[in-house]
Design a protein around this motif. Structure first.
Motif, short mmCIF file in Angstrom:
data_model
loop_
_atom_site.label_atom_id
_atom_site.label_comp_id
_atom_site.label_asym_id
_atom_site.label_seq_id
_atom_site.Cartn_x
_atom_site.Cartn_y
_atom_site.Cartn_z
N HIS A 167 19.68 43.66 31.11
CA HIS A 167 19.54 42.75 29.98
C HIS A 167 19.35 43.60 28.74
CE1 HIS A 167 17.21 40.35 27.01
NE2 HIS A 167 18.16 39.48 27.31
N PHE A 168 20.19 43.40 27.74
CA PHE A 168 20.10 44.22 26.55
C PHE A 168 20.51 43.38 25.35
CE2 PHE A 168 23.76 45.00 29.18
CZ PHE A 168 24.85 44.79 28.35
N THR A 169 20.35 43.96 24.16
CA THR A 169 20.60 43.19 22.95
C THR A 169 21.49 43.96 21.98
OG1 THR A 169 18.65 44.05 21.80
CG2 THR A 169 18.36 42.06 23.15
N CYS A 170 22.12 43.20 21.11
CA CYS A 170 22.88 43.75 20.00
C CYS A 170 22.65 42.86 18.79
CB CYS A 170 24.38 43.80 20.31
SG CYS A 170 24.96 45.34 21.08
N GLY A 171 23.12 43.30 17.64
CA GLY A 171 23.12 42.48 16.46
C GLY A 171 24.50 41.88 16.23
N GLY A 172 24.58 41.02 15.25
CA GLY A 172 25.84 40.41 14.86
C GLY A 172 25.61 39.61 13.60
N PHE A 173 26.67 38.96 13.08
CA PHE A 173 26.48 38.16 11.88
C PHE A 173 27.47 37.01 11.85
CE2 PHE A 173 28.95 41.93 11.08
CZ PHE A 173 30.00 41.57 10.25
N LEU A 174 26.98 35.89 11.32
CA LEU A 174 27.74 34.64 11.28
C LEU A 174 28.72 34.67 10.10
CD1 LEU A 174 27.69 31.80 12.76
CD2 LEU A 174 26.27 31.03 10.84
N ILE A 175 30.01 34.47 10.40
CA ILE A 175 31.01 34.44 9.33
C ILE A 175 31.66 33.06 9.20
CG2 ILE A 175 31.52 36.90 9.48
CD1 ILE A 175 34.11 36.09 11.02
N ARG A 176 31.41 32.19 10.16
CA ARG A 176 31.86 30.81 10.13
C ARG A 176 30.97 30.06 11.10
NH1 ARG A 176 38.16 29.44 11.35
NH2 ARG A 176 37.37 29.20 13.49
N SER A 177 30.95 28.74 11.02
CA SER A 177 30.01 27.98 11.85
C SER A 177 30.23 28.18 13.34
CB SER A 177 30.09 26.49 11.51
OG SER A 177 31.40 26.00 11.74
N ASP A 178 31.43 28.63 13.72
CA ASP A 178 31.72 28.83 15.14
C ASP A 178 32.01 30.28 15.49
OD1 ASP A 178 34.13 29.02 13.80
OD2 ASP A 178 35.29 27.97 15.34
N ALA A 179 31.73 31.23 14.59
CA ALA A 179 32.16 32.60 14.83
C ALA A 179 31.15 33.64 14.36
CB ALA A 179 33.50 32.85 14.14
N VAL A 180 30.90 34.62 15.22
CA VAL A 180 30.01 35.74 14.94
C VAL A 180 30.79 37.03 15.13
CG1 VAL A 180 28.04 37.05 15.85
CG2 VAL A 180 27.83 34.59 15.47
N LEU A 181 30.64 37.97 14.20
CA LEU A 181 31.23 39.30 14.34
C LEU A 181 30.18 40.26 14.89
CD1 LEU A 181 33.43 40.19 11.21
CD2 LEU A 181 34.16 40.07 13.59
N SER A 182 30.65 41.18 15.73
CA SER A 182 29.75 42.19 16.29
C SER A 182 30.60 43.40 16.68
CB SER A 182 28.99 41.63 17.50
OG SER A 182 28.01 42.54 17.96
N ALA A 183 29.98 44.34 17.40
CA ALA A 183 30.67 45.56 17.83
C ALA A 183 31.24 45.37 19.23
CB ALA A 183 29.71 46.74 17.81
N MET A 229 22.15 36.58 10.04
CA MET A 229 21.87 37.56 11.08
C MET A 229 21.84 36.89 12.45
SD MET A 229 21.29 40.86 11.07
CE MET A 229 21.06 42.00 12.46
N ALA A 230 22.50 37.52 13.41
CA ALA A 230 22.56 36.99 14.78
C ALA A 230 21.94 37.99 15.75
CB ALA A 230 24.01 36.71 15.18
N HIS A 231 21.19 37.46 16.70
CA HIS A 231 20.61 38.26 17.78
C HIS A 231 21.38 37.95 19.05
CE1 HIS A 231 17.70 39.14 21.04
NE2 HIS A 231 17.30 40.12 20.24
#
Length: 263
Positions: free
Chosen positions: A47-63, A36-38
């Protein structure tokens, strides 16, 4: 809350329309979502936030809609967090080198609502930080399947924010449920989910977070109906696997050393 039958429009789960919400969920076991990524997104005025997720050590997927159309924003990713208001020893705060929004993303229809972020430096794998496997190309989950989604933020429509990561289970719905409500719903690239009893949901600010089914990331929190919480639309990860792979290949090429000088 307006009855679902009266609703005629949808909105993306944009982060500044309200704090992130997991409605009707519960606090996760700390670090049970190690991928899980913040995302902390900032420009001069917001200033705002979204979620995301780690799929590789250098890459996060999000919207994609988390940053699309926003000017002069910087993005910081925090991994290994449970309570985002504390400086936990497990946390890794990483700068986003750059991000890639799907070239055919549409703000008007929420089509292709997916974004890949390049981390620098790479994340260090620990007990609290690791990546999640994605669904394979064209892999689908059947209606009735129970999946989970997580996020930080308000736990009710009018409640206050949650500093700790919350999770909720949602049921995969038939495509017809979303097609009847959203004129731009595309069953190839979107997944229809929700809780018919209107007790549980991901909501504004949880955008970009992963939908986990059978241990794989199958979806990305995207959008839902105005003034209600059912049904919800998630970006279908399996449809975008070829695009993701191509962008990850480009990420890897960026890390190659420069060729030696011919001088």
């Amino acid at each position: 809350m307006l009855l679902l039958l009266l609703l005629t429009s949808a909105f993306p789960l944009v982060p500044w329309a309200g704090a992130g919400r997991i409605i009707g969920g519960s606090e996760v076991k700390p670090h049970s979502w190690p991928y899980m990524a913040h995302l902390s997104i900032q420009n001069k005025s917001n200033h705002f936030t979204c979620g995301g997720f780690l799929i590789r050590s250098d890459a996060v997927l999000s919207a994609a809609h988390c940053v699309a159309g926003k000017k002069n924003v910087t993005v910081t990713v925090t991994l290994g967090a449970h309570n985002v208001e504390k400086r936990e020893p497990s946390q890794q705060k990483l700068r986003v080198r750059h991000w890639v929004i799907h070239p055919k993303y549409s703000k008007d229809t929420s089509e292709n609502d997916i974004m890949l972020l390049k981390l620098e430096p790479k994340a260090k794998q620990t007990n609290e930080v690791s990546y999640i496997s994605m669904s394979s190309q064209n892999e689908r989950v059947k209606p009735g399947t129970k999946c989970n989604v997580a996020g930080w933020g308000r736990t009710s429509i009018t409640g206050s924010g949650s500093s700790v990561l919350m999770e909720v289970d949602l049921e995969v719905q038939s495509d017809e449920v979303c097609e009847d409500l959203f004129k731009d719903y595309l069953n190839e690239s979107m997944i229809c989910l929700g809780d018919k009893k209107l007790r549980k949901a991901a909501f504004q600010g949880d955008s970009g977070g992963p939908l986990v089914c059978n241990g794989k990331a199958h979806g990305i929190v995207s959008y839902g109906p105005q003034n209600s919480i059912f049904p919800e639309v998630f970006t279908r990860v399996s449809y975008f696997v070829p695009w993701i792979r191509e962008e990850l290949r480009k990420f890897a090429l960026q890390d190659l050393p420069d060729p030696p000088s011919s001088d």
